[in-house]
Design an enzyme around this catalytic site. Structure first.
Site, PDB file in Angstrom:
ATOM      1  N   SER A  39     -10.163   6.168   6.378  1.00  0.00           N
ATOM      2  CA  SER A  39     -10.491   7.598   6.528  1.00  0.00           C
ATOM      3  C   SER A  39     -11.681   7.726   7.465  1.00  0.00           C
ATOM      4  CB  SER A  39     -10.869   8.202   5.171  1.00  0.00           C
ATOM      5  OG  SER A  39     -11.356   9.523   5.327  1.00  0.00           O
ATOM      6  N   TYR A  52     -15.272   7.237  -2.745  1.00  0.00           N
ATOM      7  CA  TYR A  52     -14.158   7.290  -1.785  1.00  0.00           C
ATOM      8  C   TYR A  52     -14.634   6.798  -0.412  1.00  0.00           C
ATOM      9  CZ  TYR A  52     -10.417   9.574   0.997  1.00  0.00           C
ATOM     10  OH  TYR A  52      -9.377   9.852   1.866  1.00  0.00           O
TER      11      TYR A  52
HETATM   12  P1  NAD Z   1      -1.003  12.859  -1.002  1.00  0.00           P
HETATM   13  O1  NAD Z   1      -1.597  13.237  -2.307  1.00  0.00           O
HETATM   14  O2  NAD Z   1      -0.046  13.807  -0.376  1.00  0.00           O
HETATM   15  O3  NAD Z   1      -0.271  11.441  -1.094  1.00  0.00           O
HETATM   16  C1  NAD Z   1      -0.851  10.348  -1.763  1.00  0.00           C
HETATM   17  C2  NAD Z   1       0.233   9.634  -2.534  1.00  0.00           C
HETATM   18  O4  NAD Z   1      -0.344   8.477  -3.159  1.00  0.00           O
HETATM   19  C3  NAD Z   1       0.848  10.499  -3.646  1.00  0.00           C
HETATM   20  O5  NAD Z   1       2.248  10.536  -3.538  1.00  0.00           O
HETATM   21  C4  NAD Z   1       0.414   9.783  -4.911  1.00  0.00           C
HETATM   22  O6  NAD Z   1       1.352   9.889  -5.976  1.00  0.00           O
HETATM   23  C5  NAD Z   1       0.269   8.352  -4.429  1.00  0.00           C
HETATM   24  N1  NAD Z   1      -0.533   7.559  -5.351  1.00  0.00           N
HETATM   25  C6  NAD Z   1      -1.699   7.898  -5.961  1.00  0.00           C
HETATM   26  N2  NAD Z   1      -2.071   6.934  -6.810  1.00  0.00           N
HETATM   27  C7  NAD Z   1      -1.123   5.946  -6.735  1.00  0.00           C
HETATM   28  C8  NAD Z   1      -0.962   4.697  -7.378  1.00  0.00           C
HETATM   29  N3  NAD Z   1      -1.812   4.259  -8.311  1.00  0.00           N
HETATM   30  N4  NAD Z   1       0.105   3.941  -7.025  1.00  0.00           N
HETATM   31  C9  NAD Z   1       1.001   4.380  -6.111  1.00  0.00           C
HETATM   32  N5  NAD Z   1       0.907   5.562  -5.484  1.00  0.00           N
HETATM   33  C10 NAD Z   1      -0.157   6.342  -5.804  1.00  0.00           C
HETATM   34  O7  NAD Z   1      -2.238  12.587  -0.029  1.00  0.00           O
HETATM   35  P2  NAD Z   1      -2.329  12.098   1.503  1.00  0.00           P
HETATM   36  O8  NAD Z   1      -3.297  12.990   2.155  1.00  0.00           O
HETATM   37  O9  NAD Z   1      -0.992  11.904   2.092  1.00  0.00           O
HETATM   38  O10 NAD Z   1      -3.053  10.686   1.288  1.00  0.00           O
HETATM   39  C11 NAD Z   1      -2.548   9.462   1.807  1.00  0.00           C
HETATM   40  C12 NAD Z   1      -3.720   8.581   2.190  1.00  0.00           C
HETATM   41  O11 NAD Z   1      -4.426   9.184   3.269  1.00  0.00           O
HETATM   42  C13 NAD Z   1      -4.752   8.348   1.089  1.00  0.00           C
HETATM   43  O12 NAD Z   1      -5.133   6.982   1.087  1.00  0.00           O
HETATM   44  C14 NAD Z   1      -5.920   9.216   1.516  1.00  0.00           C
HETATM   45  O13 NAD Z   1      -7.148   8.732   1.022  1.00  0.00           O
HETATM   46  C15 NAD Z   1      -5.809   9.115   3.016  1.00  0.00           C
HETATM   47  N6  NAD Z   1      -6.482  10.162   3.791  1.00  0.00           N
HETATM   48  C16 NAD Z   1      -6.053  11.459   3.731  1.00  0.00           C
HETATM   49  C17 NAD Z   1      -6.700  12.417   4.498  1.00  0.00           C
HETATM   50  C18 NAD Z   1      -6.278  13.867   4.497  1.00  0.00           C
HETATM   51  O14 NAD Z   1      -6.992  14.705   5.089  1.00  0.00           O
HETATM   52  N7  NAD Z   1      -5.166  14.222   3.868  1.00  0.00           N
HETATM   53  C19 NAD Z   1      -7.777  12.048   5.321  1.00  0.00           C
HETATM   54  C20 NAD Z   1      -8.172  10.725   5.349  1.00  0.00           C
HETATM   55  C21 NAD Z   1      -7.507   9.786   4.594  1.00  0.00           C
END
Ligand code: NAD
Length: 273
Positions: A141, A154
């Site tokens: 991130s 985080y």
């Molecule tokens: P999201 O909530 O749409 O998707 C995350 C997925 O991870 C969900 O389907 C959830 O069920 C799954 N998950 C959570 N805990 C789990 C576990 N123990 N085992 C298996 N699956 C699990 O969110 P997103 O934004 O798509 O996030 C994806 C990644 O991107 C994450 O690592 C997040 O930290 C990172 N991220 C997101 C952003 C943003 O702005 N959305 C920015 C930087 C980083």
């Protein structure tokens, strides 16, 4: 030939957001994909929609038994493993540092987003090293690069994922296995649902609200989309990037090039749940 023809991928967190967008992109590019998540209904629906190229496996990435079984399933069902996208995550434990409870919430945060990545790398390596090829991609991130862009734990974990990627890439390079991280900026996904004050409805409405709020969070005046990260993951998964390893790749619309801050644009307190 499509960019991922004959390649087999696992995408953790593949039932939602960035992961689901990447499942779609990889399938379009010719890959066969294992969706590994804990949201069974969403994961099964996406697999059913995309047909025989995709299967869903319930996987808690913080459990070594689950991660080992996930890797074994890719090999037994599709015959090999070329790409692992360690992407599962959530906001995790938050609040002011003096109030951080070192108990369940903290352990779960580290377990999913750091231990989960270590486990993914460990079990992918046992298949990819003897195979002599592979690409491991992990979602870090912008919060791992600068302060003020996410909760404390985080942010520390995401910085850790960048360091872990660099270190593991050195070991795996001799086996033609690559490891890279992606640092997304503000991407409109359901991850923000717990941060919105009121109960505002289903995942789609969270995405729509965040899309509007994040349009001003970076020099490029639109929110990031799951597809923006999926496109970087596609490049790192494909043979177009065979000389690229040990790096973190920032996809943030220019956010970390400026003094603008996601939190200010969102008008939310990022340390609060
Ligand atoms: P999201 O909530 O749409 O998707 C995350 C997925 O991870 C969900 O389907 C959830 O069920 C799954 N998950 C959570 N805990 C789990 C576990 N123990 N085992 C298996 N699956 C699990 O969110 P997103 O934004 O798509 O996030 C994806 C990644 O991107 C994450 O690592 C997040 O930290 C990172 N991220 C997101 C952003 C943003 O702005 N959305 C920015 C930087 C980083």
């Amino acid at each position: 030939m499509a960019r991922l023809t004959n390649k087999v991928a696992i995408i953790t967190g593949g039932a939602s957001g960035i992961g689901a967008g990447t499942v779609r992109r990889f399938v379009e590019a010719g890959a066969q994909v294992v969706i590994a998540d804990i949201q069974d209904e969403l994961g099964q629906a996406l697999a059913a929609e995309l047909g025989a190229a995709v299967i869903y496996q319930r996987t808690d990435v913080s459990s070594e038994a689950d991660v080992s079984a996930m890797v074994d399933l890719a090999v037994s069902h599709f015959g090999r493993l070329d790409i692992l996208f360690n992407n599962a995550g959530f906001g995790g434990v938050s609040g002011e540092i003096q109030d951080t409870e070192i108990a369940e919430a903290y352990a779960n945060t580290v377990g999913v987003m750091f231990t989960g990545v270590v486990l993914g790398m460990k079990h992918a390596a046992r298949v990819m090293k003897p195979q002599g090829s592979g690409s491991i991609i992990s979602t870090a991130s912008v919060a791992g690069l600068q302060g003020g862009l996410g909760p404390h734990v985080y942010s520390g974990i995401k910085a850790g994922v960048i360091g872990l990627t660099r270190s593991v890439a050195l070991e795996l390079a001799a086996f033609n296995v690559r490891a890279n991280a992606i640092c997304p900026g503000g991407i409109a996904t359901p991850i923000f649902a717990p941060m919105l004050e009121a109960v505002i409805g289903d995942n789609q409405s969270v995405v729509e609200i965040m899309r509007v709020r994040m349009a001003q969070a970076q020099p490029i005046k639109r929110s990031g989309e799951a597809e923006d990260i999926a496109n970087m993951a596609l490049f790192l998964a494909s043979d177009e990037s065979t000389f690229v390893t040990g790096q973190h790749h920032v996809v943030d619309g220019g956010m970390t090039s400026t003094r603008m801050r996601l939190a200010a644009a969102l008008e939310i307190e990022v340390t609060q749940p």
